[in-house]
Motif scaffolding. Structure first.
Motif, PDB file in Angstrom:
ATOM      1  N   ASN A  44      39.212  53.582  55.043  1.00  0.00           N
ATOM      2  CA  ASN A  44      37.745  53.557  54.926  1.00  0.00           C
ATOM      3  C   ASN A  44      37.279  52.867  53.650  1.00  0.00           C
ATOM      4  OD1 ASN A  44      36.780  54.701  57.337  1.00  0.00           O
ATOM      5  ND2 ASN A  44      37.208  56.775  56.607  1.00  0.00           N
ATOM      6  N   GLU A 132      39.953  66.868  49.725  1.00  0.00           N
ATOM      7  CA  GLU A 132      38.557  67.190  50.028  1.00  0.00           C
ATOM      8  C   GLU A 132      37.789  67.532  48.751  1.00  0.00           C
ATOM      9  OE1 GLU A 132      35.936  70.147  52.923  1.00  0.00           O
ATOM     10  OE2 GLU A 132      37.947  70.732  52.319  1.00  0.00           O
ATOM     11  N   GLU A 136      34.551  65.637  47.136  1.00  0.00           N
ATOM     12  CA  GLU A 136      33.304  66.369  46.893  1.00  0.00           C
ATOM     13  C   GLU A 136      32.838  66.208  45.456  1.00  0.00           C
ATOM     14  OE1 GLU A 136      32.160  71.001  47.311  1.00  0.00           O
ATOM     15  OE2 GLU A 136      33.196  70.116  49.038  1.00  0.00           O
ATOM     16  N   TYR A 139      31.252  62.529  45.002  1.00  0.00           N
ATOM     17  CA  TYR A 139      29.923  62.117  45.485  1.00  0.00           C
ATOM     18  C   TYR A 139      28.997  63.270  45.866  1.00  0.00           C
ATOM     19  CZ  TYR A 139      31.807  62.641  50.294  1.00  0.00           C
ATOM     20  OH  TYR A 139      32.371  63.110  51.458  1.00  0.00           O
ATOM     21  N   ARG A 140      29.367  64.508  45.513  1.00  0.00           N
ATOM     22  CA  ARG A 140      28.458  65.617  45.782  1.00  0.00           C
ATOM     23  C   ARG A 140      28.244  66.529  44.572  1.00  0.00           C
ATOM     24  NH1 ARG A 140      27.062  65.766  51.027  1.00  0.00           N
ATOM     25  NH2 ARG A 140      28.485  64.832  52.568  1.00  0.00           N
ATOM     26  N   SER A 239      35.070  59.380  53.812  1.00  0.00           N
ATOM     27  CA  SER A 239      34.340  58.510  54.751  1.00  0.00           C
ATOM     28  C   SER A 239      32.847  58.428  54.441  1.00  0.00           C
ATOM     29  CB  SER A 239      34.533  59.006  56.186  1.00  0.00           C
ATOM     30  OG  SER A 239      34.064  60.343  56.314  1.00  0.00           O
ATOM     31  N   ASP A 240      32.291  59.456  53.768  1.00  0.00           N
ATOM     32  CA  ASP A 240      30.856  59.491  53.501  1.00  0.00           C
ATOM     33  C   ASP A 240      30.437  58.677  52.270  1.00  0.00           C
ATOM     34  OD1 ASP A 240      30.564  61.108  55.674  1.00  0.00           O
ATOM     35  OD2 ASP A 240      30.556  62.984  54.532  1.00  0.00           O
TER      36      ASP A 240
END
Length: 457
Positions: A44, A132, A136, A139-140, A239-240
């Motif tokens: 990706n 994961e 996170e 980008y979070r 992927s996000d």
């Protein structure tokens, strides 16, 4: 204790798998290749590399091209490092801590002149959870003002005070400053007089984070993880992340040379440096510089011995004096730097020895036995450095970002094997003909000027 419902998707998947195996077998590694070669790939739009070493544990790192060399304003790299693993859109800081504790893992964040590294160590089966988590964090993360003002900035200020009390670190950073000016010359930790509060704002940190974690500017590197497994989870969890981010651009680092003297009341240190070699993944790698660093040396690697290096033997009679020569490597530049720390009068004498040793080698006076010992030591150091998980992760991640090339220790070892005495003599001659970078910190009354040592700055 956290309930199953409170854990993220990765943690739930890990725990479910663990329920299917005996407790005593949890985390045991499946057969692995054991190769020290990195396998590379892309999922990706995210570059990744893995080295499937045998063992029950794994190490994972997100390497971002956002070290102090690339920060748009002072302190932003540090701020980004301190924000790592704080609250995200899905997890609170406490939850991240508790989940990692339940899995027995470790998480960390650090920065260098070229990279920000977010890392994790864990049992091999827990790879999905930590991939994961890094996605996170990337980008979070929730960039909140209260975290910036109550946690991030106070921590940065403490780091600055610690940095200012270390004379050798001050001298090394000063040497980088006079050698490279901007870019690699930006200190790892700004001085307390730098108006960081003017630059470390929430908006600036968020903008820098958006750039740091866009796909062209970071890579994922793992040790102890299967390549296909890493590819699968990177493809799923990253992927996000938007693919439209702009690559952080940088010009070829220019070497200048110069001299700086800083008075300090907590000891003395001096750095004598010259333009050196890039990293093996860069385009300016010079293995003969590593061999020359071993010849100069300073620190002994053998107990009850001053070592074979020239400076190690010469400094043995100076109590309290520490001498260490290193080849400091970066993506497109480097420094051959000798750091002297201890009583100022001994530093002054040792500084003369550094220059006279280089002049002797440049003039053709290089003992063959000394060369063989230095070459063997340089090869060992390079192999150990590459085998070291932390070093290998950052070097490989940086190589993938900068040029799509992973760090392979066998290629580097072959390059050192091919070094000749003539190359080392030529390298010493070229160093002396170029400008030096000299930084003195401490008792400036006794510490010599570069000109007094016969160096051009």
């Amino acid at each position: 204790m956290l309930s199953r419902q409170s854990l993220g998707r990765g943690a739930q998947r890990v725990i479910k798998r663990q329920c299917c195996v005996q407790l005593g077998r949890r985390g045991l590694a499946t057969p692995a290749s054991g190769s020290f070669q990195y396998q590379t790939g892309e999922a990706n739009g995210v570059k990744f590399a893995s080295r499937d070493l045998p063992g029950p544990t794994a190490t994972l790192a997100l390497v971002s091209k956002t070290g102090t060399r690339f920060e748009p304003a002072p302190g932003l790299t540090e701020a980004l490092e301190k924000f790592a693993f704080t609250a995200t859109e899905r997890r609170s800081t406490l939850r991240i801590v508790r989940e990692s504790e339940l899995l027995g893992g470790e998480i960390s964040a650090n920065h260098s002149r070229e990279n920000l590294v977010l890392g994790a160590k864990f049992l091999r089966d827990d790879l999905p959870y930590y991939v994961e988590l890094l996605a996170e964090v990337a980008y979070r993360t929730k960039y909140e003002n209260y975290i910036l003002n109550e946690e991030v900035i106070p921590t940065i200020q403490k780091a600055h005070k610690k940095f200012l009390a270390n004379v050798s670190e001050l001298a090394i950073n000063s040497a980088h400053g006079v050698a490279f000016h901007r870019g690699l010359g930006v200190p790892l930790y700004p001085a307390s007089s730098t108006p960081t509060s003017k630059y470390i704002t929430l908006e600036n940190v968020q903008n820098f984070a958006n750039s740091a974690f866009s796909k062209p500017n970071f890579a994922i590197v793992a040790n102890g993880a299967d390549q296909s497994e890493l590819s699968k989870w990177v493809g799923e969890f990253f992927s996000d992340i938007p693919a439209s981010g702009k690559a952080i651009e940088s010009q070829q680092q220019k070497y200048y040379g110069g001299e700086e003297r800083i008075a300090h009341g907590s000891g003395s240190a001096m750095v004598i440096a010259f333009s050196g070699s890039s990293s093996p993944t860069g385009g300016f790698y010079k293995p003969e510089i590593q061999v020359l660093a071993s010849i100069l040396g300073g620190k002994s690697s053998i107990k009850w011995s001053s070592g074979f290096s020239v400076l190690g033997k010469q400094s043995a009679s100076s109590p309290g004096l520490s001498v260490d020569t290193k080849s400091l490597i970066y993506s497109d530049a480097g420094l051959l730097a000798t750091t002297l720390q201890g009583p100022a009068e001994y530093i002054a004498k040792a500084a003369v020895d550094v220059v006279s040793t280089l002049k002797s080698i440049a003039g053709g006076d290089l003992n063959t036995e000394l060369f063989k010992k230095a070459k063997a030591h340089a090869k060992f150091q390079e192999l150990e450095f590459g085998q070291n998980v932390k070093s290998g992760l950052e070097l490989t991640g940086s190589g993938l970002i900068q040029g799509g090339k992973a760090y392979q220790i066998d290629e580097t070892a072959k390059a050192i094997d091919a070094v000749t005495e003539s190359q080392v003599k030529t390298a010493a001659k070229q160093l002396l003909e170029s400008k030096a970078s000299v930084s003195s910190v401490g008792d400036l009354h006794q510490l010599p000027f570069a000109e007094e040592l016969g160096l051009t700055v």
